[in-house]
Design an enzyme around this catalytic site. Structure first.
Site, PDB file in Angstrom:
ATOM      1  N   ASN A 168       0.800  -1.220   0.000  1.00 58.39           N
ATOM      2  CA  ASN A 168       0.000   0.000   0.000  1.00 58.39           C
ATOM      3  C   ASN A 168       0.836   1.275   0.000  1.00 58.39           C
ATOM      4  O   ASN A 168       0.284   2.353   0.104  1.00 58.39           O
ATOM      5  CB  ASN A 168      -0.941  -0.010   1.223  1.00 58.39           C
ATOM      6  CG  ASN A 168      -1.966   1.088   1.169  1.00 58.39           C
ATOM      7  OD1 ASN A 168      -2.562   1.343   0.136  1.00 58.39           O
ATOM      8  ND2 ASN A 168      -2.174   1.764   2.288  1.00 58.39           N
ATOM      9  N   TYR A 225       2.021   8.169 -13.110  1.00 60.66           N
ATOM     10  CA  TYR A 225       1.242   7.552 -12.036  1.00 60.66           C
ATOM     11  C   TYR A 225       0.170   6.632 -12.624  1.00 60.66           C
ATOM     12  O   TYR A 225       0.023   5.479 -12.216  1.00 60.66           O
ATOM     13  CB  TYR A 225       0.605   8.644 -11.177  1.00 60.66           C
ATOM     14  CG  TYR A 225      -0.310   8.131 -10.092  1.00 60.66           C
ATOM     15  CD1 TYR A 225       0.200   7.769  -8.852  1.00 60.66           C
ATOM     16  CD2 TYR A 225      -1.680   8.030 -10.304  1.00 60.66           C
ATOM     17  CE1 TYR A 225      -0.637   7.304  -7.836  1.00 60.66           C
ATOM     18  CE2 TYR A 225      -2.518   7.571  -9.302  1.00 60.66           C
ATOM     19  CZ  TYR A 225      -1.994   7.212  -8.075  1.00 60.66           C
ATOM     20  OH  TYR A 225      -2.829   6.750  -7.092  1.00 60.66           O
ATOM     21  N   THR A 267      -7.004  11.869   1.525  1.00 60.46           N
ATOM     22  CA  THR A 267      -5.711  11.672   2.190  1.00 60.46           C
ATOM     23  C   THR A 267      -4.785  12.816   1.796  1.00 60.46           C
ATOM     24  O   THR A 267      -5.092  13.603   0.892  1.00 60.46           O
ATOM     25  CB  THR A 267      -5.040  10.339   1.791  1.00 60.46           C
ATOM     26  OG1 THR A 267      -4.596  10.429   0.434  1.00 60.46           O
ATOM     27  CG2 THR A 267      -5.997   9.164   1.953  1.00 60.46           C
TER      28      THR A 267
END
Length: 199
Positions: free
Chosen positions: A4, A70, A105
């Site tokens: 993760n 990404y 986040t």
């Protein structure tokens, strides 16, 4: 095993990204989970099986949800998880990926080099406004991803391997017009008054 760890780069286009930046993204997002699986699998084999979960992203499924390096790396994670599942499932090691959507986040701010305090403020802003960007009217939170990981790690998912679980509040179901009745369909925009009921 839950692979993760993650980062993102600035919103670089294909003409702007450097070779070093591309390698940095791939080292963390693809090479890291690959090596995690490599070293965890023998231990899982010794104990008779296990579950491996890799964090991918909706950016690996569709354009428009992240910068190119990404997004490409996350697409690689999805396919790598599928191939690893083909190799390891016969040995009772399940491999799956989770594709988070807009989750509140600090990765958004941290990825563009903001201090943690400012990145945390950005996460709070995402939490306040994310529900407006997707069909499910609530912010995506880290706990939503944790619950998905718990499911994939558990015996409840004993028959699940080689797939990706999308946890995105429905943001990838289609264009905004698919779920927002106030939004105009692209077809209506193009065809205008040729569609009955449109003016």
């Amino acid at each position: 095993l839950f692979n993760n760890a993650g980062i993102s780069d600035r919103m670089s286009s294909i003409t702007e990204i450097t070779a070093e930046g591309w390698s940095w993204i791939f080292d963390i997002l693809v090479r890291g989970p690959a090596l995690g699986m490599k070293h965890a699998a023998p231990l899982m084999l010794e104990r008779g099986g296990g579950s491996i979960i890799n964090t991918a992203s909706i950016a690996g499924l569709q354009a428009g949800f992240g910068p190119i390096a990404y997004s490409t790396a996350k697409a690689g994670v999805i396919h790598m998880s599928r191939v690893a599942a083909a190799q390891l499932s016969p040995q009772k090691i399940r491999v799956n990926a989770i594709c988070p959507g807009l989750i509140a986040t600090s990765i958004f701010g941290a990825s563009i080099g903001l201090p943690l305090e400012v990145a945390d403020q950005m996460a709070a802003r995402v939490a306040e406004n994310a529900s407006k960007a997707q069909p499910v009217p609530k912010a995506g939170l880290p706990d939503d991803i944790a619950q998905a990981a718990l499911y994939l790690a558990s015996d409840a998912a004993a028959f699940v391997s080689g797939t990706h679980l999308v946890v995105d509040g429905g943001i990838t179901v289609g264009g905004r017009h698919a779920w927002d009745t106030t939004s105009v369909s692209p077809f209506a925009t193009i065809l205008g008054d040729m569609i009955p009921g449109q003016s």
